[in-house]
Scaffold this active site. Structure first.
Site, PDB file in Angstrom:
ATOM      1  CD  GLU A  46      65.881 -60.066 -61.676  1.00 56.09           C
ATOM      2  OE1 GLU A  46      66.812 -59.765 -60.763  1.00 56.09           O
ATOM      3  OE2 GLU A  46      66.306 -60.476 -63.230  1.00 56.09           O
ATOM      4  CE  LYS A  58      64.772 -54.555 -52.905  1.00 54.79           C
ATOM      5  NZ  LYS A  58      65.810 -54.469 -52.461  1.00 54.79           N
ATOM      6  CG  ASP A 118      66.778 -58.798 -46.713  1.00 59.30           C
ATOM      7  OD1 ASP A 118      66.999 -57.850 -46.952  1.00 59.30           O
ATOM      8  OD2 ASP A 118      66.478 -59.103 -46.136  1.00 59.30           O
ATOM      9  CE1 TYR A 166      71.447 -57.737 -59.058  1.00 60.24           C
ATOM     10  CE2 TYR A 166      70.742 -59.380 -56.775  1.00 60.24           C
ATOM     11  CZ  TYR A 166      71.617 -58.128 -57.369  1.00 60.24           C
ATOM     12  OH  TYR A 166      71.791 -57.038 -56.240  1.00 60.24           O
ATOM     13  CE  LYS A 189      61.997 -52.263 -48.921  1.00 59.61           C
ATOM     14  NZ  LYS A 189      63.696 -52.923 -49.061  1.00 59.61           N
ATOM     15  CB  CYS A 215      72.385 -59.756 -10.236  1.00 60.65           C
ATOM     16  SG  CYS A 215      70.993 -61.302 -10.558  1.00 60.65           S
ATOM     17  CB  CYS A 260      71.490 -63.619  -6.560  1.00 59.74           C
ATOM     18  SG  CYS A 260      73.432 -62.395  -7.861  1.00 59.74           S
ATOM     19  CB  CYS A 308      74.492 -61.778 -11.925  1.00 58.38           C
ATOM     20  SG  CYS A 308      74.885 -62.477 -11.161  1.00 58.38           S
ATOM     21  CB  CYS A 364      74.279 -66.103  -9.638  1.00 65.97           C
ATOM     22  SG  CYS A 364      72.046 -65.622 -10.423  1.00 65.97           S
TER      23      CYS A 364
HETATM   24  S1  IVH Z   1      69.269 -55.340 -59.773  1.00 62.77           S
HETATM   25  C1  IVH Z   1      70.214 -50.575 -60.688  1.00 62.77           C
HETATM   26  N1  IVH Z   1      68.268 -57.240 -59.141  1.00 62.77           N
HETATM   27  O1  IVH Z   1      68.791 -54.807 -53.648  1.00 62.77           O
HETATM   28  C2  IVH Z   1      70.179 -51.764 -59.588  1.00 62.77           C
HETATM   29  N2  IVH Z   1      69.232 -55.832 -57.622  1.00 62.77           N
HETATM   30  O2  IVH Z   1      68.121 -51.603 -54.042  1.00 62.77           O
HETATM   31  C3  IVH Z   1      70.309 -53.150 -59.724  1.00 62.77           C
HETATM   32  N3  IVH Z   1      68.796 -56.989 -54.362  1.00 62.77           N
HETATM   33  O3  IVH Z   1      71.248 -53.156 -54.612  1.00 62.77           O
HETATM   34  C4  IVH Z   1      69.765 -53.812 -58.797  1.00 62.77           C
HETATM   35  N4  IVH Z   1      67.990 -58.599 -55.383  1.00 62.77           N
HETATM   36  O4  IVH Z   1      71.663 -55.458 -53.133  1.00 62.77           O
HETATM   37  C5  IVH Z   1      69.045 -56.442 -58.247  1.00 62.77           C
HETATM   38  N5  IVH Z   1      67.157 -59.375 -58.061  1.00 62.77           N
HETATM   39  C6  IVH Z   1      67.998 -57.481 -57.984  1.00 62.77           C
HETATM   40  C7  IVH Z   1      68.562 -58.060 -56.209  1.00 62.77           C
HETATM   41  C8  IVH Z   1      67.866 -57.163 -56.075  1.00 62.77           C
HETATM   42  C9  IVH Z   1      68.013 -58.151 -54.301  1.00 62.77           C
HETATM   43  C10 IVH Z   1      69.478 -55.602 -54.008  1.00 62.77           C
HETATM   44  C11 IVH Z   1      70.433 -55.250 -54.374  1.00 62.77           C
HETATM   45  C12 IVH Z   1      70.785 -53.553 -54.260  1.00 62.77           C
HETATM   46  C13 IVH Z   1      69.372 -53.317 -54.281  1.00 62.77           C
HETATM   47  C14 IVH Z   1      68.715 -52.723 -54.507  1.00 62.77           C
END
Ligand code: IVH
Length: 670
Positions: free
Chosen positions: A113, A115, A117, A224, A315, A409, A412, A427, A433
């Site tokens: 999946e 991740k 942000d 998710y 990551k 400033c 000026c 300022c 200015c």
């Molecule tokens: S599963 C038991 N799936 O990453 C952990 N987390 O470091 C369950 N996050 O706090 C998390 N995308 O905020 C999971 N596809 C994804 C995610 C995801 C982002 C974030 C989430 C979590 C942090 C974990």
């Protein structure tokens, strides 16, 4: 209407609106016009106001934000909200997969999946109703942000089909790039400090005490993970897929947001794909998450103290380089706000050469503990702006000292002030200015204000240096002879400029009001104020409460408006502008036709007959609405030259009708 009748009607309207919301925000297809939708919502609001006892917490009217809370309650999580163990190398993913194979019997399926942000959220549903939403907090207890989560359109308030009686769904709330840009554009226009990145803005937004503001932030979500005492499916992937039937926005297989594989090659393929492709996503991701799919296998693998053994995250390495901080310069904005900017030894980062990076304010410099000559780490995340994230202390040379923020400033020499609760130094020398004076004139003539053709920042600089203009009103005293005597000013340009200045006298009240550059009065606020108060005279004498009662005007803006009119210099400026024939009064818009009623138009590219601003005005005068981004609600894309291919692609895939400038002119003249 009797209460029994009202109950039936409220239920009917709620159901309809929930369905249309789902089509629009989850399926991204629009089934009715904006107008029809707004009418349904308005009818429901009115009924709920008349019969308050019938108004439910999950009514679609709650999407626009409910009450202001004092603070968030802390609530214990039913299932602890753990984090993931992070890796940055593919070798570690291979090691993890090898460990899993040793610990688990039989074939293993993995789910890959994105991740996302943003901020993690856990949302509880009972009998298909959204009951509560908690942030992660410390993992054991989270903050109850239910009212705010209810405003996020892609999160269902009421479920459909075969949902479990009692369960929790977890996911990520994030801010799409387009919303982040819109928000920062507005802030820039209002002279407010900018948000640093979408992630922090999402995190800050979900913790705002006023859910009405949250509803305007354009937050989105992906869900998710499902948690319940018993689940119908054998695995994570299948449960998540099933949640789509209940109305959730879940990652889709078609666009590879989620993928099932049984091999390490499959995992690596997914990682490699997103390592480059993430740049094209409309939101930020900071890595990939890999999970063992089968719930039994997950259970047998169990947890370490902090994270599950059955999942790991890869990551992406942030684009990070080292370079030398050569000096810090201080820029003065049109509002007088001081922004420190780092001059860096040029360094290549993510495909561009970076020489400068904003340091935002004094606190940021202090937090980073910067010395001139330091070797600093520079990063570029998903966002485009390079950022200094730290100092390589090992490389610090002896004898360097911390940067001390300037006290006067740089332009000026006025002593800087920093008001309580504000991040920026200012300022206060607004009238003399130079960058403030020039900045205010530049703002006055800008596209969305008086839109004076033939006047750019270079000419303003020249006019200022020659002492010909010191404020916007001076523009109207300029003569052809004065202009023609300037360096590099040809006769034709001088004529055009005089014409442009003359034409600007026809500007509307709201544009002029915006052009004055009152702090926090951006384009939208100027429109609201103009509409509400009709004339500058009324606005000048408005009481604080009258201002605050205006739609979208809060106390901060109201106070700023009043402060503006307390300054004699500003009153003099307005008087001179009025004497020059500028209209400080709302004029009934002459409508040309109603051919574009209910139509939403996106104008993009460059045009030959009209300017983009003129086209937008034409759209409004023919009854239509302008929008900046394409969605399934867009009626037409008015496409000029050099339009971005992404917009075109989006319009095509959403089957939005595309018009050329000529076709548009034909349409409105028919
Ligand atoms: S599963 C038991 N799936 O990453 C952990 N987390 O470091 C369950 N996050 O706090 C998390 N995308 O905020 C999971 N596809 C994804 C995610 C995801 C982002 C974030 C989430 C979590 C942090 C974990």
């Amino acid at each position: 209407m009797t209460i029994a009748e009202a109950k039936i009607e409220i239920e009917r309207l709620s159901e309809l609106i929930h369905q249309y919301n789902y089509s629009y925000y989850v399926e991204t297809s629009s089934k009715i016009s904006d107008f029809e939708f707004d009418t349904l919502l308005k009818n429901l609001q009115e009924l709920e106001a008349e019969f308050p006892t019938l108004s439910s917490v999950n009514s679609p009217t709650k999407r626009v934000g409910a009450d202001i809370s004092k603070k968030f309650e802390t609530v214990e999580h039913e299932y602890p909200m753990l984090s993931l163990s992070n890796t940055y190398s593919q070798e570690e993913i291979i090691e993890w997969e090898n460990r899993i194979k040793k610990l688990v019997d039989g074939p293993i399926e993995y789910v890959c999946e994105l991740k996302y942000d943003g901020v993690a959220i856990g949302i509880k549903y009972i009998d298909g109703q959204l009951i509560r939403a908690l942030t992660r907090g410390d993992g054991e207890k989270g903050e109850d942000v239910t009212a705010n989560v209810r405003t996020i359109q892609s999160i269902p308030l009421i479920l459909k089909n075969d949902y479990p009686k009692d369960f929790e769904i977890r996911g990520e709330i994030f801010m799409p790039h387009a919303q982040f840009k819109r928000l920062n554009d507005e802030r820039l226009e209002n002279g407010e400090p900018l948000f640093a990145n979408p992630r922090n803005t999402a995190a800050g937004s979900i913790k705002l005490l006023d859910s009405k503001i949250v509803s305007e932030r354009g937050l989105d979500s992906f869900l998710y993970g499902i948690y319940a005492s018993s689940l119908a499916d054998e695995g994570h992937f299948e449960s998540v897929e099933r949640a789509a039937n209940w109305g959730f926005k879940i990652p889709q297989q078609q666009n590879r947001f989620i993928e099932k594989t049984n091999s390490i090659e499959g995992i690596m393929n997914f990682i490699d794909f997103w390592n480059t492709e993430r740049e094209n996503l409309p939101f930020d991701i900071d890595g990939i998450v890999i999970k063992v799919n089968n719930y039994q296998q997950q259970k047998s693998l169990g947890f370490t103290a902090k994270s599950p053994r059955w999942a790991i995250s890869y990551k992406f390495k942030a684009n990070r380089v080292e370079t030398i901080l050569e000096s810090v310069v201080y820029q003065v904005g049109r509002t007088g706000a001081i922004t420190p900017v780092a001059n860096l030894s040029p360094v290549s980062l993510g495909g561009t050469t970076v020489k400068r990076a904003s340091l935002h304010n004094a606190d940021q410099i202090q937090k980073l503990d910067l010395n001139i000559g330091d070797t600093v780490f520079l990063e570029k995340g998903g966002e485009i702006i390079p950022k200094i994230v730290g100092v390589n202390i090992e490389k610090r040379k002896t004898g360097t000292t911390p940067i001390i923020f300037i006290e006067n400033c740089p332009e000026c020499q006025t002593k800087l002030i920093r008001l309580e609760g504000e991040a920026h130094h200012y300022c206060s020398n607004e009238q003399d200015c130079p960058p403030q004076v020039k900045g205010k004139i530049e703002h006055f003539i800008s596209k969305k204000a008086l839109d004076i053709d033939g006047l750019g920042s270079e000419t303003i600089d020249l006019l200022y240096t020659k002492n010909l203009v010191k404020n916007p009103a001076d523009l109207y005293d300029l003569t052809f002879e004065q202009l023609i005597n300037l360096d590099r000013m040809a006769e034709k340009s001088a004529k055009n400029l005089i014409l442009g200045i003359e034409n600007s006298k026809k500007s509307t009240f709201e544009r002029i009001l915006f052009g004055l550059g009152i702090r926090f009065v951006g384009e939208t606020v100027a429109k609201k104020l103009a509409k509400q108060f009709i004339s500058i005279d009324n606005l000048q004498h408005a009481e604080l409460n009258e201002l605050v009662e205006t739609e979208e005007i809060g106390e901060k803006i109201a106070v700023s408006v009043q402060a503006y009119f307390k300054d004699e210099n500003n009153l003099k400026l307005i008087k001179r502008l009025i004497n020059n024939g500028l209209r400080f009064e709302l004029e009934e818009k002459e409508m040309l036709s109603s051919i574009l009623i209910d139509k939403i138009v996106v104008v993009s590219g460059t045009f030959t007959t009209f300017s983009r601003e003129e086209l937008k005005e034409l759209i409004e005068k023919n009854g239509g609405k302008n929008a900046s981004s394409i969605s399934s609600k867009t009626s037409y894309l008015l496409a000029g030259e050099n339009m971005g291919p992404a917009k075109l692609k989006q319009a095509t895939s959403l089957k939005v009708q595309i018009l050329s400038e000529d076709e548009f002119i034909k349409l409105i003249s028919s």
